[in-house]
Enzyme design. Structure first.
Site, PDB file in Angstrom:
ATOM      1  N   SER A   7     -45.165  16.243  -8.208  1.00 13.84           N
ATOM      2  CA  SER A   7     -44.496  17.226  -8.769  1.00 13.84           C
ATOM      3  C   SER A   7     -45.244  17.952  -9.679  1.00 13.84           C
ATOM      4  O   SER A   7     -46.216  17.251 -10.427  1.00 13.84           O
ATOM      5  CB  SER A   7     -42.971  17.118  -9.281  1.00 13.84           C
ATOM      6  N   ASP A   8     -44.931  19.351 -10.099  1.00 13.67           N
ATOM      7  CA  ASP A   8     -45.648  19.888 -11.548  1.00 13.67           C
ATOM      8  C   ASP A   8     -44.608  19.506 -12.468  1.00 13.67           C
ATOM      9  O   ASP A   8     -43.412  18.935 -12.685  1.00 13.67           O
ATOM     10  CB  ASP A   8     -45.620  21.525 -11.388  1.00 13.67           C
ATOM     11  N   TRP A   9     -45.233  19.806 -13.887  1.00 16.68           N
ATOM     12  CA  TRP A   9     -44.566  19.174 -15.035  1.00 16.68           C
ATOM     13  C   TRP A   9     -43.108  19.649 -15.013  1.00 16.68           C
ATOM     14  O   TRP A   9     -42.584  20.912 -15.081  1.00 16.68           O
ATOM     15  CB  TRP A   9     -45.117  19.869 -16.248  1.00 16.68           C
ATOM     16  N   GLY A  10     -42.075  18.782 -15.162  1.00 14.47           N
ATOM     17  CA  GLY A  10     -40.596  18.796 -15.300  1.00 14.47           C
ATOM     18  C   GLY A  10     -39.956  19.382 -13.849  1.00 14.47           C
ATOM     19  O   GLY A  10     -38.867  19.644 -13.958  1.00 14.47           O
TER      20      GLY A  10
END
Length: 720
Positions: free
Chosen positions: A266-269
């Site tokens: 995933s990307d950040w958060g």
């Protein structure tokens, strides 16, 4: 260690150990860290125990070999099964030696140059302890308001694919297990993030599957065909579902249809952000949707460690999904050789010898030369005479803000400023350099610069955007230069002196007030560590500009998105039989961009001969040859990028007015002529039909050749 050994290791892991392998955290969480890494999202709310951190599978953004070694050693002291950490970072356009931003690198139209830059970045990153880079970004970009266009290579799907392949080859070589100092590449952002509404980061994307497959997906797939080891999910929605929880996109298309068996991160958060998107009520549902979609690593949120065990116990999640994800992570760690050597190439002594060495600096210098685009040169104001009295003024005259966003471990103080570059090429007594702010220029500073300009023979205005004005979260609705810079241009223009503008920026700009006022305009982008030295050589003619735009420059932000490979309409503006008003047009500006895709000038001039096709017909198993002569009619050697476009006159679905299919970058001595030959074959004529099948249709086509997407010769042929 083989797959049997990995399976044995997996079988020995507890469920808690497996789940925490799916977690990625910033260095600040780890014992032995001395940096927080680059923070691009929220840190609060993770609520992790020490045990979670000690079982975490990967870390992002470590600050060098020493820190990487300390974190790994401390981690392994507490890890029951001695499973090493993966170290990842945003090595986007260099690690410590910073190359021009990717949009600039794309403007070089030099695929091998991009591969070499990525190889150098990989070597520096590897010796600093990095195993994986979050690059390349293959998002198709048509909206210059979006700050992340600087991280793309432009608006053409085929050309983006060529560059994506080059980045992957540079980072990974013939294989990360086969060559020293190679790192794993991660293609991003899957999928269609470049089409975020309003050019605003993290925003909604809504388009047909046909549009995605035809224009937005090919560059991602090119990177995967090149062997890219990882994929990062995008922040946006796809068909109304955030990509990070989109099972159809990730499991059905990416894994099943395309056969990708590497790691999905995933990307950040982004896993937790499904709550804000409105498709999950809580973190538990986020964890459920992400693991079902096939997300192997959750970056900087903690839905997996908090809820997967409960979801498995309740039967909502099959433990096999977790096992598959962990196995993919273990396989990447094995491929990188981390079980045998957890520190891999991390070496603080070698780091001092490799980072920023002369070979790397020379390559960055060459990249800055080849990435700059000459947009205008009236009255042959450029190149400058070395004995001319020059006033170098403006925000970037003495600024070291030349690295641009995502410059990893690059240091601004190591960048060569434009002033230093020009003083190194010309007689120092001839150059007066005065800098100022980017957005705020006090009256007294403006007056001092105008006074310096009035005392000079030639004025060089160094203009542009602060690096914080582009990149992630650097989206702008107004893409003109700040008002005070435009006021400076106007005041200097009134002096009547020869005026050169050099632009430092991360996106196509609305250049009203610059392109129409300056005699010459050089687009330098953010040119990297050696930027000022390279730009100085171009200004003084020690090098000849050769860059060509890979994104159109709009006539106005009101045109956006404007791009070369657009469709015709039922009422095209150029229809001679249409009523003047009732056609697809603006009443106040042209339909066309200010500067088209593929555009760029040189200190040389090139004349194209009459193009010819080897036959008016082509069959599926045959090839057609297009030939054209190009002559350098200038007085010095120069490089020309000859571009081939094709148009399908009538398809089952609408087809673009032109599509780039090939190019040749050639060097010609003064007076030299070369014949360029392009091969056209049936696969180049394929496209996605209404049923999403990918094939060509018999019928009429046009082949177009020229120096850019606008100035072309068109030749007709037919597929039979």
């Amino acid at each position: 260690m083989n797959n049997l050994d990995l399976q044995k290791l997996l079988d020995e892991m507890t469920l808690e150990e497996k789940i925490d392998q799916l977690l990625q955290l910033a260095p600040a969480f780890f014992e032995g860290a001395n940096s927080a890494g680059q923070i691009t999202g929220p840190l609060e709310g993770l609520d992790l125990a020490v045990e979670n951190v000690r079982r975490t599978g990967s870390v992002l953004g470590v600050g060098g070999a020493e820190e990487a070694i300390h974190i790994q050693e401390a981690y392994l002291r507490h890890n029951r099964l001695n499973i090493p950490l993966l170290m990842m970072a945003d090595v986007v356009h260099g690690y410590r030696t910073i190359f021009p931003v990717p949009l600039a690198m794309g403007s070089s139209w030099d695929v091998e140059l991009v591969r070499q830059a990525a190889a150098i970045a990989a070597k520096e990153a590897a010796v600093a302890g990095i195993h994986v880079t979050f690059s390349p970004m293959a998002d198709l970009t048509r909206d210059p308001r979006w700050g992340r266009v600087m991280e793309s290579t432009g608006e053409d799907p085929w050309l983006n694919g060529q560059f994506a392949r080059a980045f992957v080859r540079g980072y990974q070589g013939e294989g990360i297990a086969n060559e020293p100092y190679k790192i794993a590449a991660c293609i991003k952002h899957f999928a269609a993030y470049g089409a975020a509404e309003g050019g605003r980061d993290y925003n909604t994307v809504d388009m047909s599957e046909w549009m995605r497959r035809e224009f937005y997906m090919p560059s991602y797939r090119a990177a995967l065909e090149e062997g890219c080891e990882m994929v990062m999910t995008s922040f946006n929605t796809v068909d109304g579902i955030p990509a990070t929880g989109n099972r159809r996109l990730m499991r059905e298309l990416l894994r099943k249809e395309w056969g990708f068996d590497g790691v999905l991160i995933s990307d950040w958060g982004a896993v937790k952000e499904m709550i804000a998107h409105g498709v999950a009520e809580d973190e538990k549902e986020c964890a459920l949707k992400a693991i079902e979609a096939g997300v192997d690593i959750e970056m900087m949120s903690s839905c997996y460690p908090h809820h997967l065990q409960e979801l498995i116990a309740s039967g909502a999640v099959d433990v096999q999904l977790v096992n598959e994800a962990v196995m993919r992570i273990l396989q990447l760690k094995h491929k990188l050789g981390l079980f045998e050597n957890p520190h891999r190439y991390a070496d603080s002594v070698a780091e001092r010898e490799i980072l920023l060495n002369e070979q790397h600096l020379a390559a960055a210098h060459e990249a800055a030369l080849k990435s700059s685009v000459l947009l205008k040169n009236e009255r042959n104001v450029l190149p400058l005479a070395k004995d001319a009295k020059v006033a170098l003024i403006g925000p970037f005259a003495t600024s070291d803000d030349l690295l641009g966003p995502w410059s990893c471990m690059g240091k601004r103080e190591e960048a060569v400023t434009l002033a230093a570059g020009m003083l190194g090429v010309a007689d120092p007594n001839t150059v007066t350099a005065i800098g100022c702010g980017v957005e705020h220029i006090p009256d007294e500073e403006l007056a001092a610069m105008v006074e310096a300009a009035n005392s000079a023979e030639v004025v060089v205005l160094a203009l542009g955007e602060d690096s914080e004005m582009s990149g992630e979260a650097g989206c702008r609705a107004n893409i003109q230069l700040p008002d005070r810079q435009l006021e400076l241009v106007k005041r200097v223009r009134a002096l009547g002196k020869p005026l050169v503008a050099v632009l430092f920026n991360g996106r196509p700009l609305d250049l009203h007030g610059v392109l129409d006022e300056a005699d010459a305009v050089l687009e330098a982008w953010y040119p990297g560590t050696r930027g000022g030295a390279a730009i100085a050589e171009l200004l003084y003619g020690e090098a000849n500009p050769s860059g060509r735009l890979t994104m159109s420059f709009p006539h106005s932000v009101g045109q956006v998105s404007v791009y070369y490979n657009a469709f015709n309409t039922g009422r095209p503006k150029d229809d001679p039989n249409a009523q003047v008003r009732y056609v697809s047009q603006y009443l106040d500006i042209p339909n066309e961009p200010m500067l088209p895709f593929g555009y760029g000038l040189s200190y040389s001039s090139f004349r194209y001969g009459e193009a010819a096709l080897s036959s008016p017909l082509i069959r599926a198993e045959e090839k057609l040859l297009l030939t054209v002569t190009v002559t350098n009619v200038g007085e010095r050697a120069g490089s020309e990028t000859v571009q081939l476009y094709v148009r399908d006159i009538a398809g089952e679905t609408v087809r673009p007015m032109r599509e780039l299919k090939a190019f040749r970058k050639i060097m010609l001595e003064a007076g030299e002529t070369k014949e360029i030959e392009f091969e056209i074959n049936e696969p180049m004529l394929r496209y996605h039909h209404a049923d999403l099948s990918y094939k060509s249709d018999p019928g009429k086509f046009e082949a177009m050749v020229g120096p850019n997407s606008k100035e072309v010769q068109a030749l007709s042929f037919e597929l039979v």
